[in-house]
Design an enzyme around this catalytic site. Sequence first.
Site, mmCIF file in Angstrom:
data_model
loop_
_atom_site.group_PDB
_atom_site.id
_atom_site.type_symbol
_atom_site.label_atom_id
_atom_site.label_comp_id
_atom_site.label_asym_id
_atom_site.label_seq_id
_atom_site.Cartn_x
_atom_site.Cartn_y
_atom_site.Cartn_z
ATOM 1 N N SER A 50 19.918 -18.706 34.627
ATOM 2 C CA SER A 50 19.076 -17.944 33.990
ATOM 3 C C SER A 50 19.969 -17.073 33.040
ATOM 4 O O SER A 50 21.251 -17.069 33.378
ATOM 5 C CB SER A 50 18.000 -16.984 34.739
ATOM 6 N N ASP A 82 17.924 -22.131 32.172
ATOM 7 C CA ASP A 82 16.612 -21.514 32.287
ATOM 8 C C ASP A 82 15.834 -20.316 31.838
ATOM 9 O O ASP A 82 16.749 -19.471 31.569
ATOM 10 C CB ASP A 82 16.603 -21.348 33.905
ATOM 11 N N GLU A 134 8.248 -24.371 26.689
ATOM 12 C CA GLU A 134 7.026 -23.664 27.591
ATOM 13 C C GLU A 134 5.972 -23.558 26.881
ATOM 14 O O GLU A 134 5.869 -22.841 25.823
ATOM 15 C CB GLU A 134 7.451 -22.863 28.542
ATOM 16 N N HIS A 208 7.260 -24.705 36.768
ATOM 17 C CA HIS A 208 7.930 -23.584 37.182
ATOM 18 C C HIS A 208 7.447 -23.056 38.449
ATOM 19 O O HIS A 208 6.104 -23.218 38.734
ATOM 20 C CB HIS A 208 8.130 -22.643 35.898
ATOM 21 N N THR A 233 13.091 -18.995 44.263
ATOM 22 C CA THR A 233 12.801 -17.883 45.464
ATOM 23 C C THR A 233 13.130 -18.453 46.738
ATOM 24 O O THR A 233 13.660 -17.815 47.433
ATOM 25 C CB THR A 233 11.405 -17.695 45.139
HETATM 26 P P1 13P Z 1 10.399 -19.528 41.828
HETATM 27 O O1 13P Z 1 11.339 -18.728 41.925
HETATM 28 O O2 13P Z 1 8.982 -19.043 41.874
HETATM 29 O O3 13P Z 1 10.778 -20.802 42.669
HETATM 30 O O4 13P Z 1 10.456 -20.008 40.249
HETATM 31 C C1 13P Z 1 11.592 -20.657 39.727
HETATM 32 C C2 13P Z 1 11.397 -21.023 38.325
HETATM 33 O O5 13P Z 1 10.499 -21.314 37.917
HETATM 34 C C3 13P Z 1 12.923 -20.871 37.429
HETATM 35 O O6 13P Z 1 12.696 -20.834 36.224
HETATM 36 O O1 G3H Z 2 12.361 -17.843 36.488
HETATM 37 C C1 G3H Z 2 13.104 -17.213 36.655
HETATM 38 C C2 G3H Z 2 14.137 -17.584 37.606
HETATM 39 O O2 G3H Z 2 13.680 -17.414 38.821
HETATM 40 C C3 G3H Z 2 15.280 -16.909 37.384
HETATM 41 O O3 G3H Z 2 15.350 -15.428 37.510
HETATM 42 O O4 G3H Z 2 15.935 -14.054 35.695
HETATM 43 O O5 G3H Z 2 16.320 -13.091 38.085
HETATM 44 O O6 G3H Z 2 17.738 -14.979 37.458
HETATM 45 P P1 G3H Z 2 16.340 -14.228 37.217
HETATM 46 ZN ZN ZN Z 3 10.607 -20.503 35.420
#
Ligand code: 13P
Ligand code: G3H
Ligand code: ZN
Length: 284
Positions: A50, A82, A134, A208, A233
């Site tokens: 991310s 991401d 998206e 996602h 997560t």
């Molecule tokens: P989760 O943290 O709910 O697994 O989502 C991950 C995600 O969509 C990252 O783009």
């Molecule tokens: O969708 C988001 C991801 O879980 C990344 O989260 O921005 O805290 O790294 P983050």
């Molecule tokens: Zn996401």
Amino acid sequence: MMLVTGKEILDKAHKEGYAVGAFNVNNMEILQAVIAAAEEEKAPVIIQTSEGAIKYAGIDYLSTLVRLAAEKATVPVALHLDHGTTFETIIGCIRNGWTSVMIDGSHHPLEENIAVTNEVIKIAHACGVSVEAELGRLGGVEDNISVDEKDARLTHPDEAVKFVKETGVDSLAIAIGTAHGKYKGEPKLDFERLTTIKNLLNIPIVLHGASGVPEDAIQKAVSLGVNKINIDTDVRVAFTEGVKSVIVNKPEEYDPRKICGPAKDEMKKVVKAKMKLFGCSGKA
Ligand code: 13P
Ligand code: G3H
Ligand code: ZN
């Protein structure tokens, strides 16, 4: 192996009817756990970072770590951005060797989302980098919200057709009832909407917020055409449980390797189970 593009991994998954796990990585331990799982499962894998991960670890560190991991790996590995939101991050990733980027324009009105996505596609495709976009707003769809409200948040099939036609995006993340982070209740996925969208688009579909979604719902989503499943997560929780187990059971421990080692094992177990569930085990 050299890093491969997101498109190479996802087009195969789309054609053969399975989903590939895309796991968020913020440090070496998470990366090593995900790669070890992919090797043991003989699964293709998408390592995703991310903008927050890049801020935390540094674009150069992440780029070097993941490139090395891919070169040592015997399975295909793609490096994906991401939820890219700024042009600067996206270009930075392309310049630093990412093989796939997401431009998340989902908060914009449709026309603006199309416009920002096209700006990214023009540059990314010229560099041989794949693009995920998206459409729709992620967030749980509780039982008490109205049909109109639900319809406003979830991805509209006609809009998805227009979006893909006017952008030529490589894969599309859609909103069908999942949410990022931990769920309070059980998420309810709109499988009818997924079926309609997949049939109309015929491109790789991305889900996602897949942590905490029941296994049968994931299996159904894969059978209906989801080809990339994002998990953050559940791996974060596994890491923390691993660390906690050492801190609680051996409070005198102070060697970081003995604290992070069990966390790596916990993460690997979770990632392997996801790969089996998504159907990508043995697909490398
Ligand atoms: P989760 O943290 O709910 O697994 O989502 C991950 C995600 O969509 C990252 O783009
Ligand atoms: O969708 C988001 C991801 O879980 C990344 O989260 O921005 O805290 O790294 P983050
Ligand atoms: Zn996401």
